[in-house]
Design an enzyme around this catalytic site. Structure first.
Site, mmCIF file in Angstrom:
data_model
loop_
_atom_site.group_PDB
_atom_site.id
_atom_site.type_symbol
_atom_site.label_atom_id
_atom_site.label_comp_id
_atom_site.label_asym_id
_atom_site.label_seq_id
_atom_site.Cartn_x
_atom_site.Cartn_y
_atom_site.Cartn_z
ATOM 1 N N ARG A 177 -8.039 11.183 1.891
ATOM 2 C CA ARG A 177 -9.336 10.447 2.160
ATOM 3 C C ARG A 177 -9.160 9.260 2.682
ATOM 4 O O ARG A 177 -10.415 8.969 3.517
ATOM 5 C CB ARG A 177 -9.575 9.956 0.493
ATOM 6 C CG ARG A 177 -11.210 9.611 0.621
ATOM 7 C CD ARG A 177 -11.527 9.293 -0.766
ATOM 8 N NE ARG A 177 -12.842 8.646 -0.800
ATOM 9 C CZ ARG A 177 -13.252 7.987 -1.750
ATOM 10 N NH1 ARG A 177 -12.728 7.728 -3.076
ATOM 11 N NH2 ARG A 177 -14.427 7.342 -1.789
ATOM 12 N N LYS B 193 -0.446 -5.889 -2.708
ATOM 13 C CA LYS B 193 -0.177 -4.706 -2.181
ATOM 14 C C LYS B 193 -0.490 -4.584 -1.032
ATOM 15 O O LYS B 193 0.428 -4.363 0.157
ATOM 16 C CB LYS B 193 -0.393 -3.647 -3.201
ATOM 17 C CG LYS B 193 0.248 -2.380 -2.806
ATOM 18 C CD LYS B 193 -0.624 -1.639 -1.755
ATOM 19 C CE LYS B 193 0.001 -0.427 -1.393
ATOM 20 N NZ LYS B 193 -0.591 0.491 -0.322
ATOM 21 N N ASP C 298 3.427 -0.147 -4.630
ATOM 22 C CA ASP C 298 2.454 0.700 -4.869
ATOM 23 C C ASP C 298 2.901 1.514 -6.144
ATOM 24 O O ASP C 298 4.035 1.350 -6.562
ATOM 25 C CB ASP C 298 1.952 1.757 -3.824
ATOM 26 C CG ASP C 298 3.016 2.349 -3.299
ATOM 27 O OD1 ASP C 298 3.859 3.014 -4.057
ATOM 28 O OD2 ASP C 298 3.245 2.132 -1.948
#
Length: 283
Positions: A121, A211, A230
């Site tokens: 995505r 992050k 992550d």
DNA sequence: CCACGGCCTGATTC
DNA sequence: AGAATCAGGCCGT
């Protein structure tokens, strides 16, 4: 045209480990857009064979060396991080995988889009922004588009970005694009700044937390001590390092930077790749 | 300082 | 099949 190279290089893992989102494999060739060029490249025994457009290959060659961080002395880096057994195993599996030196602007927006998303995505989002607001470039009958400028994305605005499928990240991208277009901060100047200072500057941008900031620092701003935490790295650290088992996520990065040292970012990339390919097992 | 839920969206899982 | 869950988090409470 050939970029001669005879040191460890694992091009497939380097381009497909999820640090960059615009490389597409067609057989043994990779197509991507870097330095406003459509570039096609593959690894050969003598180095990296490539062609590009619209610029000449003579100007892209040195830039590809830079982009692929071919000047990193991997053997020396391995010596520094392979005291750790888990890293040593991962290095054995993916030897030659390199960090990239990407364009900080594109890197920043790409990783803002990575929040609560997934690689396919994110790639689709980056591609959609480029098609809509970048400039087309053609090579070998294939057309892609350059990544849009900060001004282009800032002018596009949240609504048009939502229409591209960015979801709740659209407002972050629009606001950060406006800030960068206004020169606050000057991203390239952050390459010269110390880690902590560059980190603080990035954290001030909307949609950028610890992050995302560490991804940008590691993949585009030459901060090899950066350590993005992550979900995959969190799983890896909790499973493999007893000291980390009940550390809150916010404390994992400093722990890892102290544990792995100045090349913690390289250790991160190998651990991440290994743990991610291993899948969702064990958590 | 830490924990928690909401957020766009689409694919995968149950 | 339709509903949860998850996906390379961030932000506000």
């Amino acid at each position: 045209m050939l970029v001669p190279f005879d040191r460890p290089l694992n091009l497939p893992d380097t381009l497909e480990c999820g640090q960059a989102f615009r490389w597409q494999r067609r057989g043994e060739w990779y197509f991507g857009v870097v330095y406003n060029n459509l570039v096609k490249l593959r690894q050969t025994p003598g180095g990296i064979e490539f062609s590009c457009a619209p610029d000449g290959e003579a100007t892209l060659g040195p830039r590809l060396r830079d982009y692929l961080r071919l000047d990193d002395d991997l053997e020396a880096i391995y010596r520094a991080i392979c005291e750790d057994e888990r890293v040593r195993d991962a290095v054995a599996m993916y030897r030659g995988m390199r960090l990239l030196r990407q364009d900080p602007w594109e890197c920043l927006i790409s990783f803002i889009c990575s929040a609560n998303s997934n690689v396919p995505r994110i790639s689709a989002n980056v591609e959609a922004m480029s098609t809509a607001f970048g400039q087309p470039v053609t090579l070998d009958g294939e057309t892609r588009s350059t990544f849009p400028t900060p001004e282009a994305l800032a002018d596009a605005g949240e609504m048009k970005l939502r229409a591209l499928g960015l979801g709740f990240r659209a407002s972050y991208v629009a606001a950060t694009a406006r800030a960068i277009a206004d020169g606050r901060p000057d991203l390239f100047a952050l390459r010269e700044a110390p880690y902590e200072e560059a980190l603080a500057a990035l954290l001030a941008l909307p949609g950028v937390g610890d992050k995302v900031a560490n991804c940008v620092l590691l993949f585009s701003l030459d901060k090899l001590e950066a350590f993005p935490v992550d979900v995959w790295i969190e799983r890896a650290l909790r499973e493999w390092y007893l000291d980390c088992q009940k550390l809150p996520r916010a404390r994992m990065r400093p722990w890892a930077q102290a544990h792995f040292g100045p090349y913690a970012g390289y250790a991160n990339q190998y651990l991440f790749h290994r743990r991610r390919l291993q899948g969702r097992a064990k958590l």
